[in-house]
Enzyme design. Structure first.
Site, PDB file in Angstrom:
ATOM      1  N   LYS A  19     -24.728  50.945  59.381  1.00  0.00           N
ATOM      2  CA  LYS A  19     -25.395  50.187  60.440  1.00  0.00           C
ATOM      3  C   LYS A  19     -24.723  50.438  61.791  1.00  0.00           C
ATOM      4  O   LYS A  19     -25.395  50.689  62.788  1.00  0.00           O
ATOM      5  CB  LYS A  19     -25.355  48.688  60.075  1.00  0.00           C
ATOM      6  CG  LYS A  19     -26.050  47.777  61.051  1.00  0.00           C
ATOM      7  CD  LYS A  19     -26.448  46.459  60.399  1.00  0.00           C
ATOM      8  CE  LYS A  19     -25.334  45.437  60.380  1.00  0.00           C
ATOM      9  NZ  LYS A  19     -25.003  44.895  61.704  1.00  0.00           N
ATOM     10  N   SER A  20     -23.403  50.386  61.827  1.00  0.00           N
ATOM     11  CA  SER A  20     -22.690  50.561  63.113  1.00  0.00           C
ATOM     12  C   SER A  20     -22.976  51.944  63.703  1.00  0.00           C
ATOM     13  O   SER A  20     -23.193  52.080  64.916  1.00  0.00           O
ATOM     14  CB  SER A  20     -21.181  50.418  62.899  1.00  0.00           C
ATOM     15  OG  SER A  20     -20.862  49.099  62.543  1.00  0.00           O
ATOM     16  N   ARG A  24     -25.254  53.127  67.154  1.00  0.00           N
ATOM     17  CA  ARG A  24     -24.628  53.956  68.185  1.00  0.00           C
ATOM     18  C   ARG A  24     -25.340  55.299  68.333  1.00  0.00           C
ATOM     19  O   ARG A  24     -25.333  55.887  69.421  1.00  0.00           O
ATOM     20  CB  ARG A  24     -23.139  54.147  67.860  1.00  0.00           C
ATOM     21  CG  ARG A  24     -22.323  52.847  68.109  1.00  0.00           C
ATOM     22  CD  ARG A  24     -20.990  52.910  67.402  1.00  0.00           C
ATOM     23  NE  ARG A  24     -20.092  51.804  67.711  1.00  0.00           N
ATOM     24  CZ  ARG A  24     -20.158  50.568  67.176  1.00  0.00           C
ATOM     25  NH1 ARG A  24     -21.122  50.273  66.319  1.00  0.00           N
ATOM     26  NH2 ARG A  24     -19.285  49.642  67.512  1.00  0.00           N
ATOM     27  N   ARG A 119     -24.950  32.806  69.331  1.00  0.00           N
ATOM     28  CA  ARG A 119     -23.684  33.554  69.211  1.00  0.00           C
ATOM     29  C   ARG A 119     -23.022  33.736  70.574  1.00  0.00           C
ATOM     30  O   ARG A 119     -23.692  33.946  71.587  1.00  0.00           O
ATOM     31  CB  ARG A 119     -23.937  34.889  68.510  1.00  0.00           C
ATOM     32  CG  ARG A 119     -24.411  34.634  67.079  1.00  0.00           C
ATOM     33  CD  ARG A 119     -24.550  35.872  66.282  1.00  0.00           C
ATOM     34  NE  ARG A 119     -23.264  36.512  66.035  1.00  0.00           N
ATOM     35  CZ  ARG A 119     -23.135  37.705  65.479  1.00  0.00           C
ATOM     36  NH1 ARG A 119     -24.194  38.384  65.127  1.00  0.00           N
ATOM     37  NH2 ARG A 119     -21.938  38.220  65.269  1.00  0.00           N
ATOM     38  N   GLN A 167     -17.268  45.313  68.915  1.00  0.00           N
ATOM     39  CA  GLN A 167     -18.427  45.138  69.794  1.00  0.00           C
ATOM     40  C   GLN A 167     -17.968  44.969  71.236  1.00  0.00           C
ATOM     41  O   GLN A 167     -18.537  45.570  72.154  1.00  0.00           O
ATOM     42  CB  GLN A 167     -19.256  43.933  69.339  1.00  0.00           C
ATOM     43  CG  GLN A 167     -19.944  44.187  67.998  1.00  0.00           C
ATOM     44  CD  GLN A 167     -20.758  43.015  67.508  1.00  0.00           C
ATOM     45  OE1 GLN A 167     -20.716  41.930  68.092  1.00  0.00           O
ATOM     46  NE2 GLN A 167     -21.494  43.215  66.427  1.00  0.00           N
ATOM     47  N   ASP A 311     -16.620  42.286  57.708  1.00  0.00           N
ATOM     48  CA  ASP A 311     -17.967  42.011  57.190  1.00  0.00           C
ATOM     49  C   ASP A 311     -17.981  41.863  55.665  1.00  0.00           C
ATOM     50  O   ASP A 311     -18.975  41.405  55.097  1.00  0.00           O
ATOM     51  CB  ASP A 311     -18.932  43.134  57.601  1.00  0.00           C
ATOM     52  CG  ASP A 311     -19.213  43.109  59.097  1.00  0.00           C
ATOM     53  OD1 ASP A 311     -19.010  42.057  59.732  1.00  0.00           O
ATOM     54  OD2 ASP A 311     -19.624  44.154  59.643  1.00  0.00           O
ATOM     55  N   ARG A 342     -19.538  32.075  58.558  1.00  0.00           N
ATOM     56  CA  ARG A 342     -19.380  32.637  57.208  1.00  0.00           C
ATOM     57  C   ARG A 342     -18.258  31.978  56.413  1.00  0.00           C
ATOM     58  O   ARG A 342     -18.198  32.166  55.191  1.00  0.00           O
ATOM     59  CB  ARG A 342     -19.180  34.155  57.264  1.00  0.00           C
ATOM     60  CG  ARG A 342     -20.463  34.888  57.586  1.00  0.00           C
ATOM     61  CD  ARG A 342     -20.305  36.400  57.517  1.00  0.00           C
ATOM     62  NE  ARG A 342     -21.590  37.044  57.750  1.00  0.00           N
ATOM     63  CZ  ARG A 342     -21.747  38.296  58.159  1.00  0.00           C
ATOM     64  NH1 ARG A 342     -20.689  39.056  58.389  1.00  0.00           N
ATOM     65  NH2 ARG A 342     -22.953  38.799  58.322  1.00  0.00           N
ATOM     66  N   ARG A 384     -25.626  39.133  54.763  1.00  0.00           N
ATOM     67  CA  ARG A 384     -24.480  39.355  53.862  1.00  0.00           C
ATOM     68  C   ARG A 384     -24.235  38.151  52.949  1.00  0.00           C
ATOM     69  O   ARG A 384     -23.730  38.312  51.834  1.00  0.00           O
ATOM     70  CB  ARG A 384     -23.228  39.715  54.664  1.00  0.00           C
ATOM     71  CG  ARG A 384     -23.416  40.998  55.456  1.00  0.00           C
ATOM     72  CD  ARG A 384     -22.131  41.631  55.919  1.00  0.00           C
ATOM     73  NE  ARG A 384     -22.386  42.531  57.029  1.00  0.00           N
ATOM     74  CZ  ARG A 384     -22.824  43.790  56.915  1.00  0.00           C
ATOM     75  NH1 ARG A 384     -23.063  44.308  55.730  1.00  0.00           N
ATOM     76  NH2 ARG A 384     -23.025  44.525  57.988  1.00  0.00           N
TER      77      ARG A 384
END
Ligand code: S3P
Length: 427
Positions: A19-20, A24, A119, A167, A311, A342, A384
């Protein structure tokens, strides 16, 4: 939905793309000049938010179902969007894109779903303001919608990061690529380094020494071919499933093994799991990983371990419920500001299935081993947490019902199909 049940798991899975790196690949493709092609792009909801976001900023992007082709426009070729850009659930999209449009001569507004709009964004807004961009959150708060008035006169920055966050680091790097002069970023702990690697891959220059990153702008990047490896954060659910389910053996193909991401493998090793790597490709940082049913012991996870497995902590908590002894996770307060809190979500939802797990201010304490039972659980809209609960459900013969199961599509659209493909109903 009623979660899947199994006696054991056996088989091979090609885990979805990282995903990261997928995010990008679109971002670098857009800000570089010339054509970028992306192979094995993750078509999960988050990465599609980035792709659609850049289309709104005037970047031609074509997905032929196989390869994504981006006709890069360069930083100076981005165009003002004619409406606010919806980035769904994706924290990576909003924070990194803020760094990119901070240097544009127009105003951009980003917003997201009910989770993203809660967030914190100050962590990115504060350094970007220091560099000269004007940013405002919803009604002067730090929450989305975020409006950014960019400037072509961005100043370089010397920034000691108060939190370990790839991030935040990446947002500053994207702005620093556009600022005239040398910026330095000092990381609190090393976090995933995909942005640094891709700056080099796209022909840019950046120096990294221990926790200090030095970059001089402005820089022009050139389009490339990107081949995205599989996501170790997605593989993690099956690494844990293979270790905790009886009579099991799972092989995961093409898993990304960038060293800033492999904290889960170190934890599995410390806990005594039976796994091995083969077909190691050190250039593409990928490998095949095979894991078998394991006798597990408790461990402590803290400090510089945390960003390397941030994660994976919900699924590691489940792993710890099946290990002998008390596992302690600390220095992980960042978990409170992920897609959901989480720490609370993991402890409360696993407790509903009988786990012996307590939240702390900066982590969790888990006592194992323990027999899980059925119950009604909730992903809380967090992919997740949903996937972790499905793996937990495999450990009981009783029914487990999951609310908001659809959240898994954020990072792993075919997750339930992949679980199903491994299920053996004969012990
Ligand atoms: C990511 C960085 C991490 C991680 C997220 C993806 C990235 O977030 O949790 O899933 O691609 O840079 P933080 O930077 O907030 O730790």
């Amino acid at each position: 939905m009623k979660l899947l049940q199994a006696k054991s798991l056996k088989g091979t899975i090609e885990v979805p793309a990282d995903k990261s790196i997928s995010h990008r690949s679109i971002m670098f493709g857009a800000i570089a000049k010339g054509t970028t092609t992306v192979k094995n792009f993750l078509r999960g909801e988050d990465c599609l938010s980035t792709l659609n976001g850049f289309k709104k900023l005037g970047v031609p992007i074509i997905d032929d179902g196989e390869v994504i082709t981006i006709e890069g426009v360069g930083f100076d070729g981005l165009k003002a969007a004619n409406e606010a850009i919806d980035l769904g659930n994706s924290g990576t999209s909003i924070r990194l894109m803020m760094g990119i449009v901070a240097g544009a001569p127009f105003t951009t507004t980003f917003f997201g779903d009910e989770y993203l709009n809660r967030r914190p964004m100050n962590r990115v807004m504060a350094p970007l303001r220091q560099m000269g961009a004007h940013l405002n959150g919803n009604a002067q708060t730090e929450y989305p919608p975020i409006t950014i008035q960019g400037t072509t006169q961005l100043q370089p920055i010397h920034y000691e990061m108060p939190i370990a966050s790839a991030q935040v680091k990446s947002a500053i790097l994207f702005a620093a690529l556009q600022a005239k002069g040398t910026s330095t970023i000092i990381e609190k702990e090393p976090s995933r380094n995909h942005t640094e690697q891709m700056i080099k891959q796209f022909g840019g220059q950046i120096a990294v020494e221990d926790k200090t990153i030095t970059i001089t702008g402005p820089q022009a990047l050139t389009g490339q071919t990107v081949i995205v490896p599989g996501d170790i954060s997605s593989a993690a659910f099956f690494l844990v499933a293979g270790a905790i389910m009886p009579n099991s053996e799972i092989t995961l193909k093409n898993v990304g093994i960038n060293p800033t991401r492999t904290g889960i493998l170190d934890v599995l090793e410390k806990m005594g799991a039976n796994y091995h790597l083969s077909e190691i490709d050190s250039i593409n940082e990928s490998a095949t990983i095979t894991i078998q049913t394991s006798q597990l012991k408790a461990t402590t996870i803290e400090g510089s371990d945390i960003p390397r497995l941030i994660d994976e902590l919900p699924i590691i908590a489940l792993l710890a419920t099946q290990a002998k002894g008390t596992t302690i996770i600390r220095n992980a307060e960042e978990l409170k500001v992920k897609e959901t809190n989480r720490i609370d979500a993991t402890c409360e939802e696993l407790s509903k299935l009988g786990a012996n797990i307590e939240p702390t201010d900066d982590g969790m304490i888990i006592h194992g081993p323990c027999q899980l039972h059925g119950g009604n659980v909730d992903s809380r809209g967090d992919h997740r947490i949903g996937m972790m609960l499905q793996i937990a459900a495999l450990l009981t013969d009783e029914v487990v019902e999951l609310t908001k199961a659809e959240a898994v599509a954020v990072s792993y659209p075919h997750f339930f199909d992949d679980v199903k493909s491994l299920i053996q109903n004969e012990a």
